[in-house]
Design a protein around this motif. Sequence first.
Motif, PDB file in Angstrom:
ATOM      1  N   VAL A 282       0.856  -1.187   0.000  1.00 19.63           N
ATOM      2  CA  VAL A 282       0.000   0.000   0.000  1.00 19.63           C
ATOM      3  C   VAL A 282       0.892   1.237   0.000  1.00 19.63           C
ATOM      4  CG1 VAL A 282      -1.766   1.298   1.283  1.00 19.63           C
ATOM      5  CG2 VAL A 282      -1.813  -1.208   1.300  1.00 19.63           C
ATOM      6  N   ILE A 283       0.523   2.235  -0.843  1.00 20.72           N
ATOM      7  CA  ILE A 283       1.322   3.462  -0.893  1.00 20.72           C
ATOM      8  C   ILE A 283       0.458   4.636  -0.470  1.00 20.72           C
ATOM      9  CG2 ILE A 283       2.933   4.825  -2.292  1.00 20.72           C
ATOM     10  CD1 ILE A 283       3.626   1.839  -2.341  1.00 20.72           C
TER      11      ILE A 283
ATOM     12  N   LYS B  44      -1.343  -4.066  -8.971  1.00 18.69           N
ATOM     13  CA  LYS B  44      -2.421  -4.234  -7.969  1.00 18.69           C
ATOM     14  C   LYS B  44      -2.055  -3.745  -6.572  1.00 18.69           C
ATOM     15  CE  LYS B  44      -5.188  -7.825 -10.100  1.00 18.69           C
ATOM     16  NZ  LYS B  44      -4.459  -8.081 -11.385  1.00 18.69           N
ATOM     17  N   LYS B  45      -1.402  -2.600  -6.528  1.00 22.91           N
ATOM     18  CA  LYS B  45      -1.099  -2.009  -5.222  1.00 22.91           C
ATOM     19  C   LYS B  45      -2.170  -0.963  -4.896  1.00 22.91           C
ATOM     20  CE  LYS B  45       3.873  -2.685  -5.695  1.00 22.91           C
ATOM     21  NZ  LYS B  45       4.061  -3.859  -4.815  1.00 22.91           N
ATOM     22  N   GLU B  46      -2.598  -0.966  -3.647  1.00 24.82           N
ATOM     23  CA  GLU B  46      -3.531   0.073  -3.206  1.00 24.82           C
ATOM     24  C   GLU B  46      -2.769   1.375  -2.985  1.00 24.82           C
ATOM     25  OE1 GLU B  46      -6.656  -0.218  -0.034  1.00 24.82           O
ATOM     26  OE2 GLU B  46      -5.885  -2.264   0.079  1.00 24.82           O
ATOM     27  N   PHE B  47      -3.457   2.501  -3.170  1.00 23.74           N
ATOM     28  CA  PHE B  47      -2.812   3.777  -2.823  1.00 23.74           C
ATOM     29  C   PHE B  47      -3.844   4.761  -2.288  1.00 23.74           C
ATOM     30  CE2 PHE B  47      -4.462   6.498  -6.081  1.00 23.74           C
ATOM     31  CZ  PHE B  47      -4.794   5.627  -7.105  1.00 23.74           C
ATOM     32  N   TYR B  48      -3.359   5.703  -1.485  1.00 22.64           N
ATOM     33  CA  TYR B  48      -4.188   6.763  -0.912  1.00 22.64           C
ATOM     34  C   TYR B  48      -3.429   8.078  -0.973  1.00 22.64           C
ATOM     35  CZ  TYR B  48      -7.154   2.998   0.498  1.00 22.64           C
ATOM     36  OH  TYR B  48      -7.971   1.908   0.436  1.00 22.64           O
ATOM     37  N   VAL B  49      -4.198   9.165  -1.101  1.00 23.14           N
ATOM     38  CA  VAL B  49      -3.602  10.500  -1.087  1.00 23.14           C
ATOM     39  C   VAL B  49      -3.964  11.147   0.247  1.00 23.14           C
ATOM     40  CG1 VAL B  49      -3.525  12.749  -2.222  1.00 23.14           C
ATOM     41  CG2 VAL B  49      -3.769  10.661  -3.593  1.00 23.14           C
ATOM     42  N   LEU B  50      -2.951  11.476   1.057  1.00 33.60           N
ATOM     43  CA  LEU B  50      -3.182  12.084   2.376  1.00 33.60           C
ATOM     44  C   LEU B  50      -2.881  13.571   2.288  1.00 33.60           C
ATOM     45  CD1 LEU B  50      -2.694   9.013   3.023  1.00 33.60           C
ATOM     46  CD2 LEU B  50      -1.808   9.768   5.231  1.00 33.60           C
ATOM     47  N   THR B  51      -3.893  14.402   2.444  1.00 30.45           N
ATOM     48  CA  THR B  51      -3.669  15.822   2.216  1.00 30.45           C
ATOM     49  C   THR B  51      -4.205  16.704   3.347  1.00 30.45           C
ATOM     50  OG1 THR B  51      -4.093  17.660   0.707  1.00 30.45           O
ATOM     51  CG2 THR B  51      -5.767  15.940   0.769  1.00 30.45           C
ATOM     52  N   ASN B  52      -3.390  17.676   3.773  1.00 32.46           N
ATOM     53  CA  ASN B  52      -3.791  18.676   4.774  1.00 32.46           C
ATOM     54  C   ASN B  52      -4.623  19.745   4.088  1.00 32.46           C
ATOM     55  OD1 ASN B  52      -2.372  17.343   6.727  1.00 32.46           O
ATOM     56  ND2 ASN B  52      -0.755  18.894   6.942  1.00 32.46           N
ATOM     57  N   ASP B  53      -5.767  19.383   3.559  1.00 29.12           N
ATOM     58  CA  ASP B  53      -6.561  20.327   2.778  1.00 29.12           C
ATOM     59  C   ASP B  53      -8.017  20.144   3.183  1.00 29.12           C
ATOM     60  OD1 ASP B  53      -7.930  21.784   0.849  1.00 29.12           O
ATOM     61  OD2 ASP B  53      -6.607  21.166  -0.774  1.00 29.12           O
ATOM     62  N   ALA B  54      -8.601  21.194   3.722  1.00 34.89           N
ATOM     63  CA  ALA B  54      -9.989  21.118   4.148  1.00 34.89           C
ATOM     64  C   ALA B  54     -10.818  22.131   3.378  1.00 34.89           C
ATOM     65  CB  ALA B  54     -10.096  21.373   5.642  1.00 34.89           C
ATOM     66  N   SER B  55     -10.263  22.619   2.251  1.00 34.94           N
ATOM     67  CA  SER B  55     -10.974  23.663   1.510  1.00 34.94           C
ATOM     68  C   SER B  55     -12.062  23.083   0.628  1.00 34.94           C
ATOM     69  CB  SER B  55      -9.983  24.456   0.658  1.00 34.94           C
ATOM     70  OG  SER B  55      -9.492  23.651  -0.390  1.00 34.94           O
ATOM     71  N   ARG B  56     -11.954  21.795   0.321  1.00 33.59           N
ATOM     72  CA  ARG B  56     -12.926  21.176  -0.586  1.00 33.59           C
ATOM     73  C   ARG B  56     -13.193  19.737  -0.173  1.00 33.59           C
ATOM     74  NH1 ARG B  56     -10.056  22.273  -6.227  1.00 33.59           N
ATOM     75  NH2 ARG B  56      -8.267  21.872  -4.885  1.00 33.59           N
ATOM     76  N   SER B  57     -14.322  19.187  -0.572  1.00 33.44           N
ATOM     77  CA  SER B  57     -14.680  17.799  -0.289  1.00 33.44           C
ATOM     78  C   SER B  57     -13.759  16.856  -1.070  1.00 33.44           C
ATOM     79  CB  SER B  57     -16.119  17.546  -0.726  1.00 33.44           C
ATOM     80  OG  SER B  57     -16.194  17.670  -2.135  1.00 33.44           O
TER      81      SER B  57
ATOM     82  N   GLU C  59     -12.674   8.006  -3.227  1.00 39.40           N
ATOM     83  CA  GLU C  59     -12.478   6.967  -2.211  1.00 39.40           C
ATOM     84  C   GLU C  59     -11.011   6.846  -1.781  1.00 39.40           C
ATOM     85  OE1 GLU C  59     -14.297   6.598  -4.982  1.00 39.40           O
ATOM     86  OE2 GLU C  59     -16.136   6.924  -3.817  1.00 39.40           O
ATOM     87  N   CYS C  60     -10.080   7.314  -2.610  1.00 38.41           N
ATOM     88  CA  CYS C  60      -8.678   7.164  -2.211  1.00 38.41           C
ATOM     89  C   CYS C  60      -8.100   8.470  -1.670  1.00 38.41           C
ATOM     90  CB  CYS C  60      -7.845   6.579  -3.340  1.00 38.41           C
ATOM     91  SG  CYS C  60      -7.606   7.671  -4.705  1.00 38.41           S
ATOM     92  N   ILE C  61      -8.968   9.424  -1.369  1.00 34.71           N
ATOM     93  CA  ILE C  61      -8.485  10.688  -0.799  1.00 34.71           C
ATOM     94  C   ILE C  61      -8.812  10.755   0.691  1.00 34.71           C
ATOM     95  CG2 ILE C  61      -8.836  13.193  -0.778  1.00 34.71           C
ATOM     96  CD1 ILE C  61      -9.017  13.080  -3.797  1.00 34.71           C
TER      97      ILE C  61
END
Lengths: 284, 284, 284, 284
Positions: free
Chosen positions: A16-17, A46-59, A78-80
């Motif tokens: 997972v990344i 077939k690796k899962e990934f997610y984007v981790l962001t310090n951003d609360a300005s938008r959904s 779904e991956c944000i």
Amino acid sequence: MSQFESFKDVVDQYKVIFFDAFGVLKNSNGLIPGIEKTFAYLKETKKEFYVLTNDASRSPEALAQSYHKLEMYDIVPECIISSGMLAREYLQLKVSHGTVAYLGTEKSAHYIETAGLKTLSIRELDLNDIDEVNALVFLDDEGFDWNTDLNKTVNLLRRRNIPVIVANTDNTYPVSKNQIAIAIGGVAKMIETIVGKQFMRFGKPDAQMFIFAYEHINSYPAVGRKDILMVGDTLHTDILGGNKFGLDTALVLTGNTLADDVEVRVRSTGIIPTYICESAVIEV
Amino acid sequence: MSQFESFKDVVDQYKVIFFDAFGVLKNSNGLIPGIEKTFAYLKETKKEFYVLTNDASRSPEALAQSYHKLEMYDIVPECIISSGMLAREYLQLKVSHGTVAYLGTEKSAHYIETAGLKTLSIRELDLNDIDEVNALVFLDDEGFDWNTDLNKTVNLLRRRNIPVIVANTDNTYPVSKNQIAIAIGGVAKMIETIVGKQFMRFGKPDAQMFIFAYEHINSYPAVGRKDILMVGDTLHTDILGGNKFGLDTALVLTGNTLADDVEVRVRSTGIIPTYICESAVIEV
Amino acid sequence: MSQFESFKDVVDQYKVIFFDAFGVLKNSNGLIPGIEKTFAYLKETKKEFYVLTNDASRSPEALAQSYHKLEMYDIVPECIISSGMLAREYLQLKVSHGTVAYLGTEKSAHYIETAGLKTLSIRELDLNDIDEVNALVFLDDEGFDWNTDLNKTVNLLRRRNIPVIVANTDNTYPVSKNQIAIAIGGVAKMIETIVGKQFMRFGKPDAQMFIFAYEHINSYPAVGRKDILMVGDTLHTDILGGNKFGLDTALVLTGNTLADDVEVRVRSTGIIPTYICESAVIEV
Amino acid sequence: MSQFESFKDVVDQYKVIFFDAFGVLKNSNGLIPGIEKTFAYLKETKKEFYVLTNDASRSPEALAQSYHKLEMYDIVPECIISSGMLAREYLQLKVSHGTVAYLGTEKSAHYIETAGLKTLSIRELDLNDIDEVNALVFLDDEGFDWNTDLNKTVNLLRRRNIPVIVANTDNTYPVSKNQIAIAIGGVAKMIETIVGKQFMRFGKPDAQMFIFAYEHINSYPAVGRKDILMVGDTLHTDILGGNKFGLDTALVLTGNTLADDVEVRVRSTGIIPTYICESAVIEV
């Protein structure tokens, strides 16, 4: 030939990344050139990934849209994982009724509305009518007047002892190649110093952001922390937070940290990434 | 008759109780009088409980022993969550080989040894032979010379860029009714300022401590955060940390926070417990 | 050929020179080679000079002695301005009677005794007999036990609300080419954080140190600030303090700031010396 | 009958009186009732007095005018010492040419103009034309846009390494009985954190403010520090600064510090006034 490690060789060791967004996937000019190849490779392997962001300005939906506009269709809502989602979770668990005041645009208020709470922009708030205000959230640096409304915020917090949530821990963000702007996290720190109260911050490097992402991965809890790689461009948020949560970490040099001074900065901060790679681009 | 809420009425609303240790269950004179009745009630009503403590000076087994000596047999090693356990988890995930230097007694080194790593007391460390030292852990304020060995620590960290773990976030601890002592967390903060590097702190109020406890409860994940109550005597650690993790919180007045100034302190810090109770004693 | 300015050309523009000691006149090996020529030149050109040092461990007489042992006879007690002298001035003006407790050697207590006050080493202090203690002074890192006596200090300050003076603002000092030690200023900062009270610090970069030196120059007030040059090796103390007091400043590269990174450090701190010179040595 | 000391008895022991302005001589409603009697008494007893104020928004002339409008004619420009005057002194000594950018109103720019320098409001500054900008001064919280112009300030300081002067060290100021506003000192602290550079602050409690006032008194240097009393309503500025400079200090309870909690605050901060008086009014 590079002194740094191959990002492909690094990625091959994990299931997972986790990616930071700005400085890793995109910058002020758009996508990091070639980054789409990385996502093709992740799909293929077939690796899962997610984007981790310090951003609360938008959904998350709006954030995903911003990638789609750049013709990057692999990043779906779904991956944000955004710091705004943590703020929402807090509100759902701890604030059951009343009004939540906020600093930010109407778009950012999404995180409060979907928690089922009434929202009130600081711009609309009347200091003579604050008995129903049960929490305050810092969401975005736009959508209010920095002079009038920050003074209003200070006076609100002197009169109402309510929880204060900061849904973005960054001090600044880049607006163009040579220019930055003060982020709502920097503004919140000033207000916190002035009122002398303890605010609650959500976002990297805080462990809560990583556990939130960890619990959201599809394969949880089959995948252990040893199987996850955190990729980021900033030592104090991405790398420090990833390390402390027990993840291996890869620092990339396409954003805040430059090849020239990466060695000095790792040494002077004591924040040590597991790997250093030129970029998150995988040439295939 | 009290202006504060009945601890029994509060407890009745939750399935799992997290307790802070010092100032809640015991103080410098021994157990808080009557606290054994609370544990009888928890057993009778089949509620799970855990003790969350910023203490890395001893293993959970040794910590449980200290309660047994006071004739409190309900607190077994399995229900103790110490900040030392988080430090051990970090070492297991992130430090695979080499030696881990530590500040503390031999007893505190337990947390490093059980991570399968070689330990070296800062007292034994030779600054000319530090190539194998891959991490440094602050565990306890005893077991080393504060002058010689703290200077040694500073010079070690100037020469080796290694992760530094602080397994106790407290500044001080009480040693008698009128006397306190500097805790290893306070010492670590001085060293961090002096070397200018970023240390990793484990313990309340950090979210990681609460996540760790949450994942250790027997009924996890069937029990949600809404079903857990955090009980503590300190606003900045127990209550702030519990709140931020989304738990309801009960402040008790048998330790750091006194009935006389509880109102002023809640208002001035902005750290707001869900409940305020005179003590964690349940009269049955 | 150097990119830096000639120290002689710089000195020629001023009537009075203020020197930092460590890193400018001497280092851990003894005198900076050739520095005696600078003092010969100052004598020849009839320029006044003073040594401004954050050192309260010894009297000006003892400090001058240390130069005489190195065969540097131009530095006499009258031209030494130490942070200990400021502490003494404070005590004389503000503490009229009772006992002054101190952390330091007996030699450092000189500054309290010459203020006409009774002294008491923290080592001798009995926590049951503190009613006469009217001030506490941090003087030197030697002369007390760092564990027992620092804990005693914390408990003293919890029971007696008295002024606390820190007569040395440095965090560390060099003990050899590769080794540093924690200075009493670093220790005092830890105690200040722990007791939460406001200490009074004397020493560079504080304006009071420069005012004190200014008022002590023979030619005061005929000489204006424009006629004084401050020479130092440390941006945060010598240069910042000199600039803020309105003096021109010369940074020399024989101590804390090295030729390699002087540019980066001036840029990153925003502390800008008027001149940068390789050393304070004047070749004649 | 009062537990506090008589201000008249206190004043009688000194030759020169330094007053803070806000909370001592006036508040948001106008003059402190009866304060004119104090100045009549000072005139009658031939005591010198000065007003020391952390206010750089207006010239001493304009500040004196504001008292004359309240029918208090004893406060003339010559007895006003403002933090803006220290900023001007710095600019005169250290910035010889070019343009000085500022945050504040045109009125506040007075302090730069009278230093003989070209001024440029941050509002007019063009980020593409900054080569001539040789210093930046924070003067007043009005006269610029808090959003656009603070972002401009951050980008200016990233491109030009210039001295930054903060001519007001306060975080907030009162605007009415129940409302405060963020002062330019609070804004400057946020910008300093964000750009990571060291700003130079002028104003109480810094020693420079007191030495500046001391050198301006008519009878200097015949009058010693023992003959001066500092009167203020704020522990962290007036009392701390006065104490550290060696003056006796009187805390009055007509502003920031209230009779109810004066004891708690003196104890918790460790900032100890020589005297505590209900007000600076002298009943004659």
